[in-house]
Design a protein around this motif. Sequence first.
Motif, PDB file in Angstrom:
ATOM      1  N   ARG A 485       0.836  -1.195   0.000  1.00  0.00           N
ATOM      2  CA  ARG A 485       0.000   0.000   0.000  1.00  0.00           C
ATOM      3  C   ARG A 485       0.878   1.255   0.000  1.00  0.00           C
ATOM      4  O   ARG A 485       2.047   1.206   0.410  1.00  0.00           O
ATOM      5  CB  ARG A 485      -0.925   0.031   1.228  1.00  0.00           C
ATOM      6  CG  ARG A 485      -1.792  -1.201   1.425  1.00  0.00           C
ATOM      7  CD  ARG A 485      -2.623  -1.542   0.222  1.00  0.00           C
ATOM      8  NE  ARG A 485      -3.429  -0.419  -0.208  1.00  0.00           N
ATOM      9  CZ  ARG A 485      -3.979  -0.298  -1.424  1.00  0.00           C
ATOM     10  NH1 ARG A 485      -3.774  -1.220  -2.332  1.00  0.00           N
ATOM     11  NH2 ARG A 485      -4.704   0.749  -1.729  1.00  0.00           N
ATOM     12  N   THR A 491      -1.250   1.404   7.345  1.00  0.00           N
ATOM     13  CA  THR A 491      -2.036   0.228   6.983  1.00  0.00           C
ATOM     14  C   THR A 491      -1.769  -0.929   7.937  1.00  0.00           C
ATOM     15  O   THR A 491      -2.692  -1.599   8.408  1.00  0.00           O
ATOM     16  CB  THR A 491      -1.707  -0.204   5.540  1.00  0.00           C
ATOM     17  OG1 THR A 491      -1.971   0.878   4.644  1.00  0.00           O
ATOM     18  CG2 THR A 491      -2.537  -1.411   5.134  1.00  0.00           C
ATOM     19  N   GLN A 520      -6.216  -9.080   1.459  1.00  0.00           N
ATOM     20  CA  GLN A 520      -5.734  -8.019   0.572  1.00  0.00           C
ATOM     21  C   GLN A 520      -6.705  -6.846   0.565  1.00  0.00           C
ATOM     22  O   GLN A 520      -6.308  -5.675   0.606  1.00  0.00           O
ATOM     23  CB  GLN A 520      -5.554  -8.563  -0.847  1.00  0.00           C
ATOM     24  CG  GLN A 520      -4.383  -9.515  -1.015  1.00  0.00           C
ATOM     25  CD  GLN A 520      -3.044  -8.801  -0.973  1.00  0.00           C
ATOM     26  OE1 GLN A 520      -2.961  -7.604  -1.224  1.00  0.00           O
ATOM     27  NE2 GLN A 520      -1.991  -9.538  -0.647  1.00  0.00           N
ATOM     28  N   LYS A 521      -7.996  -7.161   0.521  1.00  0.00           N
ATOM     29  CA  LYS A 521      -9.001  -6.092   0.509  1.00  0.00           C
ATOM     30  C   LYS A 521      -9.054  -5.369   1.847  1.00  0.00           C
ATOM     31  O   LYS A 521      -9.318  -4.167   1.893  1.00  0.00           O
ATOM     32  CB  LYS A 521     -10.368  -6.668   0.139  1.00  0.00           C
ATOM     33  CG  LYS A 521     -10.455  -7.090  -1.320  1.00  0.00           C
ATOM     34  CD  LYS A 521     -11.848  -7.557  -1.685  1.00  0.00           C
ATOM     35  CE  LYS A 521     -11.944  -7.946  -3.154  1.00  0.00           C
ATOM     36  NZ  LYS A 521     -13.293  -8.406  -3.533  1.00  0.00           N
ATOM     37  N   GLN A 524      -6.280  -2.922   1.724  1.00  0.00           N
ATOM     38  CA  GLN A 524      -6.663  -1.812   0.849  1.00  0.00           C
ATOM     39  C   GLN A 524      -7.634  -0.876   1.558  1.00  0.00           C
ATOM     40  O   GLN A 524      -7.495   0.354   1.513  1.00  0.00           O
ATOM     41  CB  GLN A 524      -7.305  -2.368  -0.421  1.00  0.00           C
ATOM     42  CG  GLN A 524      -7.780  -1.323  -1.409  1.00  0.00           C
ATOM     43  CD  GLN A 524      -8.468  -1.958  -2.613  1.00  0.00           C
ATOM     44  OE1 GLN A 524      -8.428  -3.164  -2.794  1.00  0.00           O
ATOM     45  NE2 GLN A 524      -9.100  -1.141  -3.435  1.00  0.00           N
ATOM     46  N   ALA A 528      -6.742   2.930   3.050  1.00  0.00           N
ATOM     47  CA  ALA A 528      -7.363   4.078   2.407  1.00  0.00           C
ATOM     48  C   ALA A 528      -8.093   4.985   3.383  1.00  0.00           C
ATOM     49  O   ALA A 528      -8.257   6.182   3.132  1.00  0.00           O
ATOM     50  CB  ALA A 528      -8.358   3.596   1.336  1.00  0.00           C
ATOM     51  N   GLU A 600     -13.534   2.860  -3.851  1.00  0.00           N
ATOM     52  CA  GLU A 600     -13.115   2.494  -5.193  1.00  0.00           C
ATOM     53  C   GLU A 600     -13.336   3.637  -6.190  1.00  0.00           C
ATOM     54  O   GLU A 600     -13.022   3.503  -7.370  1.00  0.00           O
ATOM     55  CB  GLU A 600     -13.884   1.255  -5.668  1.00  0.00           C
ATOM     56  CG  GLU A 600     -13.422  -0.036  -5.025  1.00  0.00           C
ATOM     57  CD  GLU A 600     -12.070  -0.495  -5.540  1.00  0.00           C
ATOM     58  OE1 GLU A 600     -11.731  -0.180  -6.698  1.00  0.00           O
ATOM     59  OE2 GLU A 600     -11.349  -1.160  -4.780  1.00  0.00           O
TER      60      GLU A 600
END
Length: 895
Positions: A485, A491, A520-521, A524, A528, A600
């Motif tokens: 990331r 993160t 992984q998500k 993410q 974010a 997204e």
Amino acid sequence: MNDPTDNAARLEAVLPLSRFLARLVASRPEIGESLRASLHLPFGAQAMREALAAEAGDEAALRTGLRRLRARVMARLVARDLARLADLAEVTETMSALADETVAHAASVLGAALAARHGTPRSAAGEAQELIVVGMGKLGGRELNVSSDIDLIFLYAEDGETDGDGARLSNFDFFTRLGRQLIGALAEMTGDGQVFRVDMRLRPNGDSGPLVASFEMLENYFITQGREWERYAWIKARPMCGTRGGDLASVARPFVFRKYLDYGAINAMRELHAQIRREVARREMIDNIKLGPGGIREIEFIAQVFQLIRGGRDKALQIRPTLPVLARLGERGILDDATVRELAAAYRFLRNLEHRLQYLDDAQTHTLPTGPEDQALVARAMGAASYGALLEELDDHRANVSRHFEAVFADPNRQGHELAAVWQSCDNGGEAAQELARLGYAEAGAAARRLAGIRSGNRYQQMPAGIRERFDALVPRLIEAAAERPNPDETLARGLDLLEAISRRAAYLALLQQYPQALQKVAQLVGASSWAAGYLTRHPVRLDELLDARLLESAPDWAAFRAQLGQDLDGHEPDTERQMDLMREAHHAQVFRLLLQDLEGLLSVEKLSDHLSELADIMLDLTLKLVWRKLLKRHCEAPRFAVIAYGKLGGKELGYASDLDIIFLYDDDHPDAPETYAKLAIRLNTWISSATPAGTLFQTDLRLRPNGEAGLLVSSLEAFRQYQTESAWVWEHQALTRARFSAGDAGIGRAFEAIRIAVLRQSRDLDALKREVIAMREKMADAHANKSELFDLKHDRGGLIDVEFIVQYLVLGHAHAHAQLTGNLGNLALLKIAAGLGLIPADLAEQVREAYRRYRKLQHGLRLNDAAYARVPRETAQAEIDSVRELWKGVFGVA
């Protein structure tokens, strides 16, 4: 179709395909005659009952009657299937019905005879007790194959004793005797054969356990000794006889289906399957189409593991037959359509092949034949050109099943992880920090210390071995995912917060361990947005949403959501606690899906706010209906009551964590109305703002009601009208520009809108109005004085509040001449309308519209990362500030 000549020809064509059928017809000519007359008709349950009543009506005739019925049913079923008159559904249903009818009839006859000798078994309260026969496995799912044994469990509801005049028996002894007699009636080999082989090994404690169990014994067993594989077995459990069979669900369901998403079931079933694979290999059963690779059992495992995982939260998955389960998994996107099609096709093919193997000699076999003669017969029965062609088709199906099975059950941790050493040696400081620095961590030393603190902490040290194993597998993967990331340090920190928060819930760890893409998500998501990280940490049940890629592709269907949630809430009436939790869970799920799309970049701030506002409206309306239903004292069927939204909800600019500014109105002359609707408002507010184990829905602000906190909680429509026209302050009329009907009685909503428009269209002295609006703006600026060098997007001059006040002034000052300004259309639309009417310069209005959009986008981004204030460097927004200040000066004549 009804021509006996056709039946005779069909029979002659299929006799060579089944030695069992040929022997049956040869030894019992009446069966051949029956087939020639009735082959075109299925053998239904009613016909079975009539045959049993005629041939097996008492204990003496029971065994012969049961076996003669089996021969008749099997003969017609085999012939119909081989003649292509029966599909798989008919075959399995007919066999299941045969088991149901023979078991129920034998239990009835034998039970009556035993009761005649010892009396009727009764509970301590005197209630008559019955033997409850539970069908397990394929019988439970009504999927029985043609030469199967039947898996049974014998239960009874309550302990007690028989009421006979002679030798009384305890209920346990009575039903033990009845169970043994029942097994004998079905399974003993006589001159007429047997009805079914009976397997009792699935009962509590298996062969070493008692033959029968009371509900209390069964429940205690589940709680103290129930194993994971037994949960799998009990999915298909179905009471076959006994009027108290329906009560069994309340005992078994909590054991089988967990309240949470139980991804730990994957590991348990993977281990069970590995045991089966080892046994298959040991016994050289590679050609076994049930237990071998790509066989029937693997399809059943795929279907049932998702039932174990999700069935506790999705009752629609608490069904027994395999094909409908696969279909429902497809409907929910848990399996994709192609997977469902391939698995269903393979299941039908394998089950049909299984039956043709068993038709040869009525043998319980699942193994492909080795002799060329039988190979040719099976190929012909399957409609294949040759045995080689049959094997080719079989291999295709088995390859598909194996591929899908591996996709579900593959162990993602078989190979270990190259960063495991970082986690295992983090308390050694330097080595771990060096590796973290190599991976791109800016504060590698701090990250290593955080890892070491977790590893040495009490929470980690006290983890059960199974949970610690999963935790140990996840941390290296999180380190790797966070390093990819843009902000690895933040993160990793947020991801570790999540792992620690869920470390006592093995199911959540199992989900992340089993599905690396979900981890992984997570990286993410938490990378974010710190707000999103906190939301997921508070509501980890939403982790499951990360597995469904369709959530990023589809817009919410609010009508369908509302209907389904309303139905679910009704289904839990009158359980208030469960209903409150259900609403919160549903709301959190929708918010999380919007959050995923937001991060997204699939939603504008405006579209996101529209969705969040509509979701809030739905929650308020459903809550109102539920709370009203629960009031003990109601003077009418439907409440003449409405929720009116102000502020961000009213203007459809709701954010993820916005409060709801609402007031309550009613229009009802009944003398009890004020008291009743006050209770309704209090309970509605409590319902949506209370914290439950599932969290909260909303915080509310009720201060915009007439007379504020000093006023009544609810107002009649007429009192509201009078207040707004005679007593309200200008700032209250400003607030009214963003108010709208949200929930409840639509008629009151229309009446409110008429009042709102009438108030907004009052003719006002513009100079006096300007002074009032400017004074209020100065008061707000003083209350939110910004002493930093940064620009406050909301409160500073040239910010959001200035735009809102400009619009409110234009509405209050000019709506009397321009009705279109009264629409609750949002600030962007109203600025455009005002420019079109010539009230403000069009080019400047467009600049301010763009400034408003940018401000909201910046504000939204800051809130996603938990900024205490929505502030940015002034120079980054100077152009927008200047545009808003210029319009303010043009409208109010002062800077």
